[in-house]
Design a protein around this motif. Structure first.
Motif, PDB file in Angstrom:
ATOM      1  N   SER A 141      51.785  48.794  18.762  1.00 43.25           N
ATOM      2  CA  SER A 141      50.620  49.340  19.459  1.00 43.25           C
ATOM      3  C   SER A 141      50.925  49.573  20.940  1.00 43.25           C
ATOM      4  O   SER A 141      50.602  50.624  21.501  1.00 43.25           O
ATOM      5  N   GLY A 142      51.559  48.591  21.583  1.00 41.29           N
ATOM      6  CA  GLY A 142      51.927  48.757  22.986  1.00 41.29           C
ATOM      7  C   GLY A 142      52.943  49.857  23.186  1.00 41.29           C
ATOM      8  O   GLY A 142      52.895  50.590  24.181  1.00 41.29           O
ATOM      9  N   MET A 143      53.858  49.998  22.241  1.00 39.15           N
ATOM     10  CA  MET A 143      54.872  51.039  22.339  1.00 39.15           C
ATOM     11  C   MET A 143      54.246  52.431  22.267  1.00 39.15           C
ATOM     12  O   MET A 143      54.612  53.325  23.043  1.00 39.15           O
ATOM     13  N   ILE A 144      53.291  52.624  21.366  1.00 35.98           N
ATOM     14  CA  ILE A 144      52.623  53.926  21.248  1.00 35.98           C
ATOM     15  C   ILE A 144      51.748  54.191  22.472  1.00 35.98           C
ATOM     16  O   ILE A 144      51.646  55.328  22.934  1.00 35.98           O
ATOM     17  N   SER A 145      51.127  53.144  23.019  1.00 36.50           N
ATOM     18  CA  SER A 145      50.349  53.313  24.255  1.00 36.50           C
ATOM     19  C   SER A 145      51.252  53.763  25.394  1.00 36.50           C
ATOM     20  O   SER A 145      50.901  54.648  26.181  1.00 36.50           O
ATOM     21  N   GLY A 146      52.424  53.120  25.512  1.00 38.45           N
ATOM     22  CA  GLY A 146      53.389  53.526  26.529  1.00 38.45           C
ATOM     23  C   GLY A 146      53.893  54.937  26.305  1.00 38.45           C
ATOM     24  O   GLY A 146      54.129  55.686  27.260  1.00 38.45           O
ATOM     25  N   LEU A 147      54.061  55.310  25.038  1.00 34.20           N
ATOM     26  CA  LEU A 147      54.472  56.681  24.712  1.00 34.20           C
ATOM     27  C   LEU A 147      53.436  57.682  25.203  1.00 34.20           C
ATOM     28  O   LEU A 147      53.782  58.732  25.762  1.00 34.20           O
ATOM     29  N   ALA A 148      52.157  57.355  25.007  1.00 31.06           N
ATOM     30  CA  ALA A 148      51.090  58.235  25.490  1.00 31.06           C
ATOM     31  C   ALA A 148      51.136  58.385  27.007  1.00 31.06           C
ATOM     32  O   ALA A 148      50.990  59.487  27.549  1.00 31.06           O
TER      33      ALA A 148
ATOM     34  N   LEU B 194      60.029  49.678  26.113  1.00 28.66           N
ATOM     35  CA  LEU B 194      59.706  48.605  27.049  1.00 28.66           C
ATOM     36  C   LEU B 194      58.204  48.364  27.156  1.00 28.66           C
ATOM     37  O   LEU B 194      57.779  47.230  27.402  1.00 28.66           O
ATOM     38  N   SER B 195      57.405  49.388  26.942  1.00 24.82           N
ATOM     39  CA  SER B 195      55.952  49.227  27.018  1.00 24.82           C
ATOM     40  C   SER B 195      55.418  48.366  25.883  1.00 24.82           C
ATOM     41  O   SER B 195      54.345  47.762  26.003  1.00 24.82           O
ATOM     42  N   GLY B 196      56.154  48.316  24.782  1.00 25.18           N
ATOM     43  CA  GLY B 196      55.736  47.461  23.682  1.00 25.18           C
ATOM     44  C   GLY B 196      55.662  46.001  24.056  1.00 25.18           C
ATOM     45  O   GLY B 196      54.944  45.211  23.413  1.00 25.18           O
TER      46      GLY B 196
ATOM     47  N   ALA C 103      49.738  48.998  29.013  1.00 25.90           N
ATOM     48  CA  ALA C 103      50.927  49.586  28.401  1.00 25.90           C
ATOM     49  C   ALA C 103      50.998  51.085  28.687  1.00 25.90           C
ATOM     50  O   ALA C 103      52.086  51.639  28.896  1.00 25.90           O
ATOM     51  N   TYR C 104      49.847  51.747  28.716  1.00 28.55           N
ATOM     52  CA  TYR C 104      49.783  53.185  29.010  1.00 28.55           C
ATOM     53  C   TYR C 104      50.334  53.468  30.409  1.00 28.55           C
ATOM     54  O   TYR C 104      51.179  54.353  30.598  1.00 28.55           O
TER      55      TYR C 104
ATOM     56  N   ALA D 296      44.843  61.139  21.588  1.00 25.46           N
ATOM     57  CA  ALA D 296      44.987  60.743  20.182  1.00 25.46           C
ATOM     58  C   ALA D 296      46.069  59.685  20.013  1.00 25.46           C
ATOM     59  O   ALA D 296      45.930  58.772  19.190  1.00 25.46           O
ATOM     60  N   LEU D 297      47.153  59.788  20.768  1.00 27.22           N
ATOM     61  CA  LEU D 297      48.203  58.770  20.712  1.00 27.22           C
ATOM     62  C   LEU D 297      47.662  57.400  21.127  1.00 27.22           C
ATOM     63  O   LEU D 297      47.945  56.383  20.480  1.00 27.22           O
ATOM     64  N   LEU D 298      46.882  57.392  22.197  1.00 24.57           N
ATOM     65  CA  LEU D 298      46.335  56.120  22.673  1.00 24.57           C
ATOM     66  C   LEU D 298      45.298  55.571  21.700  1.00 24.57           C
ATOM     67  O   LEU D 298      45.260  54.361  21.437  1.00 24.57           O
TER      68      LEU D 298
END
Length: 290
Positions: free
Chosen positions: A183-190, A68-70, A40-41, A17-19
């Motif tokens: 968007s990239g930050m949330i993908s990295g968070l996932a 950093l993933s952002g 980013a994930y 869901a995060l991704l």
């Protein structure tokens, strides 16, 4: 389907869901489809593992990996804006570059983190599902509140009608860069949450995950007609991811070989999307009389 498979489906569905939520931002709000979330994930997961091995705490590692993933999303939109490269192609290019970056950061194809501290069991509770949904709730509520501000209104307008926003003096590039970075930050968070959950990092952990996230987003919107309001739009990737993951668990519980998993799940998604599409068309052709 057993309780253990159902429970595991909710946990994995929360990560998915995060991704899916991250994908929704460029796809639905900025009207620029982007596939760099896969890079980013994996970068988020890679940095999470490296930070933990370097002695950082789980929460510090999670925040650092996400921030950093952002940069992956930011690099994608910069390619699009500076060189007029199609956004989808730019995302593929950046994801390919990120693969080499991840391998250079790790030094090896995979890393074990079984002896390292992790989020689950070291934070406030021992329940993985509660922690994942706390993170998901924080992300979604923050974005929802942002969209209700004046800046959030401009952000939505940039994706809806960029020509108009430029004509009234809004700097579209700032909002596009901000949206892709988030968007990239949330993908990295996932990716970081997934690594903390599984306690290992693999260079190929993001392969194919983008298709599952897209299917979850489309499934949520198609099944529950989530495009009618801002709250429903934000809820659609969450609902879709949970349904998709439970569907995947149901397929696995029927004894199908793992090699058939992607084929059967794809056919199931196509069937569900087709049924909901026909249902909507029937409502348009023959609406209910008041």
């Amino acid at each position: 389907m057993s309780i253990s498979i159902l429970y595991s489906g909710f946990i994995q569905g929360g990560v998915l869901a995060l991704l899916a939520f991250a994908l929704m931002i460029p796809f639905r709000y900025l009207n620029l489809p982007d596939l760099s979330a896969e890079g980013a994930y994996t970068l988020g997961g890679t940095l999470m593992g490296v930070f933990l091995l370097s002695g950082f705490g789980p929460v510090q590692s999670l925040i650092g990996a996400s921030v950093l993933s952002g940069l992956v999303g930011l690099a994608t939109v910069m390619l699009h804006l500076q060189y007029s490269i199609n956004c989808l192609l730019a995302g593929v290019i950046i994801s390919g570059m990120t693969y080499s970056v991840n391998l250079r950061i790790m030094g090896v194809p995979n890393i074990s983190l079984f002896n390292q501290p992790h989020l689950f069991g070291r934070l406030f509770v021992h329940d993985e599902m509660i922690i994942i949904f706390m993170v998901l709730l924080l992300v979604c509520s923050t974005f929802y509140l942002f969209l209700r501000t004046v800046i959030g209104l401009k952000f939505r307008a940039v994706g809806h009608n960029p020509s108009y926003t430029m004509s009234i003096g809004i700097n579209n590039k700032i909002y596009l860069c901000s949206g892709f970075y988030f968007s990239g930050m949330i993908s990295g968070l996932a990716g970081a949450v997934s690594v903390s959950l599984n306690q290992y990092v693999d260079i190929n952990m993001g392969v194919g995950i983008i298709l599952n996230a897209l299917a979850a987003l489309m499934l949520g919107e198609a099944l529950f007609n989530m495009k009618q309001s801002m709250f429903k739009q934000i809820s659609s990737p969450i609902i879709g991811a949970l349904v998709f993951q439970q569907l995947s668990g149901l397929i696995l519980s029927q004894g199908f070989p793992p090699s058939d998993y992607k084929l059967i799940s794809a056919l199931a998604i196509i069937t569900l999307l087709g049924l909901t599409k026909k249902h909507k068309m029937s409502e348009i052709i023959a609406p209910n009389k008041q």
